[in-house]
Design a protein around this motif. Structure first.
Motif, PDB file in Angstrom:
ATOM      1  N   LEU A 119       0.823  -1.211   0.000  1.00  0.00           N
ATOM      2  CA  LEU A 119       0.000   0.000   0.000  1.00  0.00           C
ATOM      3  C   LEU A 119       0.860   1.266   0.000  1.00  0.00           C
ATOM      4  O   LEU A 119       0.533   2.237  -0.681  1.00  0.00           O
ATOM      5  N   ILE A 120       1.967   1.245   0.742  1.00  0.00           N
ATOM      6  CA  ILE A 120       2.865   2.408   0.776  1.00  0.00           C
ATOM      7  C   ILE A 120       3.493   2.629  -0.597  1.00  0.00           C
ATOM      8  O   ILE A 120       3.604   3.761  -1.068  1.00  0.00           O
ATOM      9  N   LEU A 121       3.886   1.528  -1.234  1.00  0.00           N
ATOM     10  CA  LEU A 121       4.510   1.639  -2.556  1.00  0.00           C
ATOM     11  C   LEU A 121       3.490   1.871  -3.672  1.00  0.00           C
ATOM     12  O   LEU A 121       3.871   2.039  -4.823  1.00  0.00           O
ATOM     13  N   GLU A 122       2.212   1.817  -3.306  1.00  0.00           N
ATOM     14  CA  GLU A 122       1.118   2.036  -4.249  1.00  0.00           C
ATOM     15  C   GLU A 122       1.183   1.103  -5.453  1.00  0.00           C
ATOM     16  O   GLU A 122       0.951   1.507  -6.597  1.00  0.00           O
ATOM     17  N   GLY A 129      -6.062  -2.992 -12.101  1.00  0.00           N
ATOM     18  CA  GLY A 129      -5.791  -1.674 -11.547  1.00  0.00           C
ATOM     19  C   GLY A 129      -6.115  -1.533 -10.074  1.00  0.00           C
ATOM     20  O   GLY A 129      -6.209  -0.422  -9.568  1.00  0.00           O
ATOM     21  N   ILE A 130      -6.277  -2.655  -9.359  1.00  0.00           N
ATOM     22  CA  ILE A 130      -6.536  -2.579  -7.918  1.00  0.00           C
ATOM     23  C   ILE A 130      -5.209  -2.623  -7.170  1.00  0.00           C
ATOM     24  O   ILE A 130      -4.194  -3.085  -7.686  1.00  0.00           O
ATOM     25  N   LYS A 131      -5.219  -2.141  -5.954  1.00  0.00           N
ATOM     26  CA  LYS A 131      -3.999  -2.107  -5.152  1.00  0.00           C
ATOM     27  C   LYS A 131      -3.626  -3.523  -4.713  1.00  0.00           C
ATOM     28  O   LYS A 131      -4.472  -4.276  -4.238  1.00  0.00           O
ATOM     29  N   MET A 132      -2.341  -3.844  -4.860  1.00  0.00           N
ATOM     30  CA  MET A 132      -1.867  -5.172  -4.472  1.00  0.00           C
ATOM     31  C   MET A 132      -2.023  -5.408  -2.970  1.00  0.00           C
ATOM     32  O   MET A 132      -2.189  -6.535  -2.530  1.00  0.00           O
ATOM     33  N   GLY A 133      -2.000  -4.349  -2.188  1.00  0.00           N
ATOM     34  CA  GLY A 133      -2.223  -4.496  -0.752  1.00  0.00           C
ATOM     35  C   GLY A 133      -3.561  -5.133  -0.443  1.00  0.00           C
ATOM     36  O   GLY A 133      -3.689  -5.914   0.499  1.00  0.00           O
TER      37      GLY A 133
END
Length: 175
Positions: A119-122, A129-133
């Motif tokens: 999430l920090i690395l976005e 296109g969803i966040k890997m976090g």
């Protein structure tokens, strides 16, 4: 107290099973759509493979937690059943403590670190296109369920030593 714990476990298991049913249904629909677009439309939708991969990860991790909660996990009780009845309780607690350590250290702490870093690395997925976090959240969520189920198992073993010995003996353990 025991009734409240059982009710809470039933609620958690029901909620987790509902989530798993939804995830498997989405996985089936996604794969069917991917096959349809590939063979009927001539080109597979680029997001179907990625979504299937992520759903499979979630189903595997959460399904493993459900199996563990229903005591369908072979690794914990197999060796315990082979021991003398006096040692079974101690070894069952040791085995559950090892599982608890693994669930907390790897799934909860490590999983949360992976989620936070992603999430920090976005980081985002290429096709969806969803966040890997959000994809990695399966690790700490599965860890929470595994830790809670393990704590319940430890309480059960410690709270009913005679019943536990008799139950294991009745299931075919060595005497």
């Amino acid at each position: 107290m025991r009734q409240a714990l059982l009710k809470f476990k039933q609620w958690m298991t029901t909620a987790l099973n509902g989530l798993l049913i939804l995830a498997v249904a989405l996985l089936v629909l996604d794969v069917v759509w991917g096959v349809f677009t590939r063979y009927v439309m001539g080109e597979q939708a680029n997001w179907t493979e990625e979504l299937a991969r992520f759903l499979l990860v979630w189903v595997s991790l959460l399904g493993g937690a459900v199996a563990f909660g229903q005591k369908s996990h072979l690794g914990v009780d197999y060796f315990v059943e082979k021991l003398h009845p006096e040692i079974r309780k101690l070894m069952a607690v040791v085995a559950h403590l090892l599982v608890l350590f693994f669930a907390v250290s790897i799934f909860l702490i490590g999983g949360w670190q992976v989620v936070s870093d992603a999430l920090i690395l976005e980081q985002t997925t290429p096709a969806l296109g969803i966040k890997m976090g959000h994809v990695y959240l399966a690790l700490p969520i599965a860890g929470v369920f595994m830790a809670l189920f393990t704590l319940e198992n430890i309480i059960e073993v410690l709270g009913a030593p005679t019943a536990y010995r008799n139950q294991v003996s009745a299931e075919g353990g060595a005497e």
